[in-house]
Design a protein around this motif. Structure first.
Motif: not given
Ligand code: TXA
Ligand code: MG
Length: 350
Positions: A251-255, A279, A322, A348
């Protein structure tokens, strides 16, 4: 045992006079187990009235014997014999969604089905699958057909006949190879024995679609807990769908996800990522698989089990996935991913 494979094209072959389906149906009548495609996943079918036949399902799957089976029918008049009563709301759901990926739990008529279908329960789960091969096979067998998903217990459910053979070759009498299934996740299971129906397993028909037909429905609270307590549907308590490598839901951004990958790679591990078409090209990992399109959650449901199975042939040490919104079919997708991950999350902001 040699497992026969019958190739049947659901769109081209004249199913009513198809000799291969006749052969498969005759084996069902003889209390053998046969796998067949439905619109959700492949099922492992057997005569639901026979203890001997149903015992063969549990044995082939290695399934705990306290986990009840769904009974599949092809005609509405098969329902009367199996249940004591069909409440109004169940009738509305049947009219709207059958044939289709909705399993309805009703009170069971005693002494009709094998007790092994409904171990220790007063209820029975029934569904009419929306697949021409499944329907024709059930009609030809002239029996209610008990059918769990046709995987070894604990593995992802099969969406192509090759998955069935991967798990059960040599253990079952045959598989009707009708190609790819459609929906990709199993049917929604809804208990209609109470005034307000309760969804016990999210699946092919969404909560929103059901509410449009019968108004308020409950959802078994254990479904979305990170550590589920006591689910009402016995099958929901078992670990499931798991690839060999541990899966973590991110649970967070791509990076943020990419950083997790980099860290494990520095430790010398082979890392997999469950991404989407949108993605996939952005990640750098040992194996990156696209599980459908994020813009179309139906396509994610369709590819989910195939993606989980593919990781087993890739020999990765750890998989980051994801995650998806809990709307529509997203609820079923996240429920299955949670199980595949054994409820392991990485947030995250923590
Ligand atoms: O899409 C599907 O439903 C597929 C295809 C083959 O039709 N079948 C399937 O069956 O997923 P299975 O056995 O893998 O899952 C059946 C689920 C289990 O979670 C089981 O515990 C629940 O339905 N169930 C069956 N009978 C029940 C009952 N009487 N009360 C509560 N839960 C029940
Ligand atoms: Mg299953």
């Amino acid at each position: 045992m040699k497992t026969i494979q019958w190739y049947v094209d659901k769109d081209v072959d004249n199913l009513m006079s198809n000799p291969q389906l006749d052969e498969a149906a005759n084996l069902l009548k003889k209390n053998e187990v046969v796998a067949f495609p439905t619109e959700t996943v492949y099922g492992l079918g057997a005569n639901a009235k026979s203890d001997l036949a149903v015992a063969k399902i549990y044995e082939a799957k290695g399934r705990p014997s306290d986990n009840p089976l769904i009974v599949h029918i092809a005609e509405l008049n098969q329902l009367e014999e199996l249940v004591t009563f069909v409440p109004e709301k169940a009738n509305l759901l049947i009219n709207r969604f059958w044939p289709g990926p909705l399993t309805i739990i009703l009170n069971r008529e005693p002494n009709i089905l094998s007790e092994k279908v409904t171990p220790g329960m007063d209820t029975v789960a029934i569904r009419m699958p929306d697949h021409p091969i499944a329907l024709e096979l059930i009609r030809k067998a002239q029996l209610p057909i008990a059918a769990p998903s046709a995987n070894r217990s604990g593995k992802p459910s099969p969406t192509i006949a090759e998955h069935v053979l991967e798990d059960l070759n040599g253990q079952i009498s045959g598989v009707v190879n009708g190609g790819d299934t459609g929906v990709g996740v199993e049917s929604t299971v809804i208990d209609c024995t109470q005034e307000i129906p309760m969804i016990l397993r999210p699946g092919g028909i969404s909560k929103e679609e059901i509410e449009n037909v019968v108004g308020e429905v409950f959802i078994d609270p254990s479904i979305n807990e990170e550590t589920p307590s006591r689910p009402k549907s016995p099958g929901m308590k078992y670990t499931h769908y798991a690839p060999d490598a541990p899966v973590y839901l991110v649970n967070g951004t791509f990076s943020f996800l990419q950083d997790l990958v980099n860290k494990k790679q520095r430790e010398g591990l082979k890392v997999g990522v469950i991404a989407t078409e949108e993605t996939k090209k952005d990640y750098h990992a040992d194996v990156v698989l696209a599980c459908g399109r994020r813009s179309d959650l139906q396509s994610v449901a369709h590819s989910l089990y195939e993606t989980l199975r593919t990781f087993n042939s890739k020999d990765v040490d750890i998989i980051y996935s994801e995650t998806f919104p809990l709307e529509g079919i997203g609820l079923a997708i996240m429920n299955r991913l949670e199980k595949a991950a054994g409820h392991r999350w990485i947030h995250q902001n923590q």
